[in-house]
Design an enzyme around this catalytic site. Structure first.
Site, PDB file in Angstrom:
ATOM      1  N   LYS A 223       0.821  -1.221   0.000  1.00 37.53           N
ATOM      2  CA  LYS A 223       0.000   0.000   0.000  1.00 37.53           C
ATOM      3  C   LYS A 223       0.847   1.259   0.000  1.00 37.53           C
ATOM      4  O   LYS A 223       0.586   2.197  -0.734  1.00 37.53           O
ATOM      5  CB  LYS A 223      -0.886   0.066   1.262  1.00 37.53           C
ATOM      6  CG  LYS A 223      -1.889  -1.034   1.415  1.00 37.53           C
ATOM      7  CD  LYS A 223      -2.790  -0.765   2.621  1.00 37.53           C
ATOM      8  CE  LYS A 223      -2.079  -0.837   3.967  1.00 37.53           C
ATOM      9  NZ  LYS A 223      -1.693  -2.170   4.408  1.00 37.53           N
TER      10      LYS A 223
ATOM     11  N   ARG B 144      -9.169   1.226   8.804  1.00 34.71           N
ATOM     12  CA  ARG B 144      -8.941  -0.187   9.098  1.00 34.71           C
ATOM     13  C   ARG B 144     -10.154  -0.843   9.749  1.00 34.71           C
ATOM     14  O   ARG B 144     -10.131  -2.038  10.035  1.00 34.71           O
ATOM     15  CB  ARG B 144      -7.725  -0.345  10.015  1.00 34.71           C
ATOM     16  CG  ARG B 144      -6.486   0.040   9.265  1.00 34.71           C
ATOM     17  CD  ARG B 144      -5.213  -0.279   9.988  1.00 34.71           C
ATOM     18  NE  ARG B 144      -4.131   0.348   9.244  1.00 34.71           N
ATOM     19  CZ  ARG B 144      -2.941  -0.171   9.058  1.00 34.71           C
ATOM     20  NH1 ARG B 144      -2.639  -1.322   9.581  1.00 34.71           N
ATOM     21  NH2 ARG B 144      -2.042   0.465   8.354  1.00 34.71           N
TER      22      ARG B 144
ATOM     23  N   ARG C  33      11.965  -4.660   6.822  1.00 33.34           N
ATOM     24  CA  ARG C  33      11.528  -3.277   7.017  1.00 33.34           C
ATOM     25  C   ARG C  33      12.207  -2.719   8.267  1.00 33.34           C
ATOM     26  O   ARG C  33      12.303  -3.379   9.291  1.00 33.34           O
ATOM     27  CB  ARG C  33      10.006  -3.216   7.175  1.00 33.34           C
ATOM     28  CG  ARG C  33       9.292  -3.618   5.911  1.00 33.34           C
ATOM     29  CD  ARG C  33       7.929  -3.019   5.803  1.00 33.34           C
ATOM     30  NE  ARG C  33       7.018  -3.449   6.837  1.00 33.34           N
ATOM     31  CZ  ARG C  33       5.682  -3.375   6.697  1.00 33.34           C
ATOM     32  NH1 ARG C  33       5.159  -2.895   5.596  1.00 33.34           N
ATOM     33  NH2 ARG C  33       4.898  -3.764   7.665  1.00 33.34           N
TER      34      ARG C  33
ATOM     35  N   ARG D 182      11.747  -2.985  12.234  1.00 35.01           N
ATOM     36  CA  ARG D 182      10.526  -2.351  12.733  1.00 35.01           C
ATOM     37  C   ARG D 182       9.885  -3.201  13.822  1.00 35.01           C
ATOM     38  O   ARG D 182       9.722  -4.392  13.660  1.00 35.01           O
ATOM     39  CB  ARG D 182       9.550  -2.164  11.569  1.00 35.01           C
ATOM     40  CG  ARG D 182       8.842  -0.839  11.644  1.00 35.01           C
ATOM     41  CD  ARG D 182       7.982  -0.638  10.439  1.00 35.01           C
ATOM     42  NE  ARG D 182       6.683  -1.261  10.614  1.00 35.01           N
ATOM     43  CZ  ARG D 182       5.692  -1.154   9.731  1.00 35.01           C
ATOM     44  NH1 ARG D 182       5.893  -0.476   8.618  1.00 35.01           N
ATOM     45  NH2 ARG D 182       4.544  -1.716   9.932  1.00 35.01           N
TER      46      ARG D 182
ATOM     47  N   ARG E  64      -1.739  -9.151  13.683  1.00 30.89           N
ATOM     48  CA  ARG E  64      -2.223  -8.127  12.747  1.00 30.89           C
ATOM     49  C   ARG E  64      -3.096  -8.741  11.664  1.00 30.89           C
ATOM     50  O   ARG E  64      -4.078  -8.142  11.239  1.00 30.89           O
ATOM     51  CB  ARG E  64      -1.032  -7.391  12.112  1.00 30.89           C
ATOM     52  CG  ARG E  64      -0.452  -6.336  13.029  1.00 30.89           C
ATOM     53  CD  ARG E  64       0.959  -5.987  12.644  1.00 30.89           C
ATOM     54  NE  ARG E  64       1.034  -5.223  11.415  1.00 30.89           N
ATOM     55  CZ  ARG E  64       2.147  -5.091  10.701  1.00 30.89           C
ATOM     56  NH1 ARG E  64       3.258  -5.690  11.087  1.00 30.89           N
ATOM     57  NH2 ARG E  64       2.154  -4.364   9.623  1.00 30.89           N
TER      58      ARG E  64
END
Ligand SMILES: [Zn+2]
Length: 210
Positions: free
Chosen positions: A13, A85, A125, A156, A167
């Site tokens: 995204k 979300r 990431r 991260r 998640r």
């Protein structure tokens, strides 16, 4: 032009959002990054929640988004990435836009990414240990130093496998219904996000310009 990008964690995204923002000269608002910025300077309960992969309350997240939107001329448009979300968040955004006499032009839903691909994509990431800036796999400087403040980058903190599982569960339970919500308004289009960055971008532009 107001464009919203939704989809599971690691579906690209942010990458696509930046490309679209650059092409059309629109501000890019990455809500995941804004939330991480907020909790970085905050030792509250929210930090624990985000790092373990849970969503924050709708009004808290919308507060962050609204503060950002208020800085821009919403008439000219913007790209909103990683928000809404939940259906509650979608409704808060609709109300806000209604108050500004504008509405969403297009919702792009990043689809067809399998869980293993997601796990691979989020590996690598990084986030700055000092200022909290985040870097996707492709953008991590080779010396692991933050481009903004020069301090060390670390993986991260919400990108562990345990957190990712949580998640994904949160996503399936609370975020997938957002797709149905926008289907009713007929403004959402699914994109096959398992293709290359270039192919996904080309498809996104076609949808935006049709
Ligand atoms: Zn930094």
């Amino acid at each position: 032009m107001i464009i919203v990008l939704i989809g599971p964690p690691g579906s690209g995204k942010s990458t696509q959002g930046h490309l679209i923002a650059n092409k059309y000269g629109l501000p890019f608002i990455g809500v995941g990054d804004l939330v991480r910025d907020m909790i970085h300077s905050d030792n509250s309960e929210y930090k624990k929640k985000v790092n373990s992969g849970n969503l924050l309350p709708d009004d808290v997240v919308f507060g962050i988004v609204k503060a950002k939107l208020d800085q821009y001329d919403t008439d000219k448009g913007f790209i909103l990435e990683g928000y809404p979300r939940t259906i509650g968040q979608a409704k808060l955004l609709d109300e806000y836009l209604l108050g500004k006499h504008c509405s969403l032009n297009c919702v792009l839903y990043m689809d067809n990414v399998v869980d293993q691909d997601i796990a691979d994509r989020i590996k690598g990431r990084y986030q700055c240990s000092n200022c909290g800036s985040t870097y996707s796999k492709e953008k991590v400087p080779s010396n692991l130093m933050c481009a903004r403040c020069g301090k060390l980058l670390v993986p991260r903190c919400d990108d562990t496998i345990t957190s990712l599982k949580c998640r994904m569960q949160e996503y399936k339970k609370k975020s997938l219904p957002v797709y149905d919500y926008y289907t009713e308004n007929k403004c959402v289009t699914a994109i096959n996000a398992s293709k290359s960055i270039e192919e996904v971008f080309e498809k996104a532009v076609q949808i935006i310009e049709r």
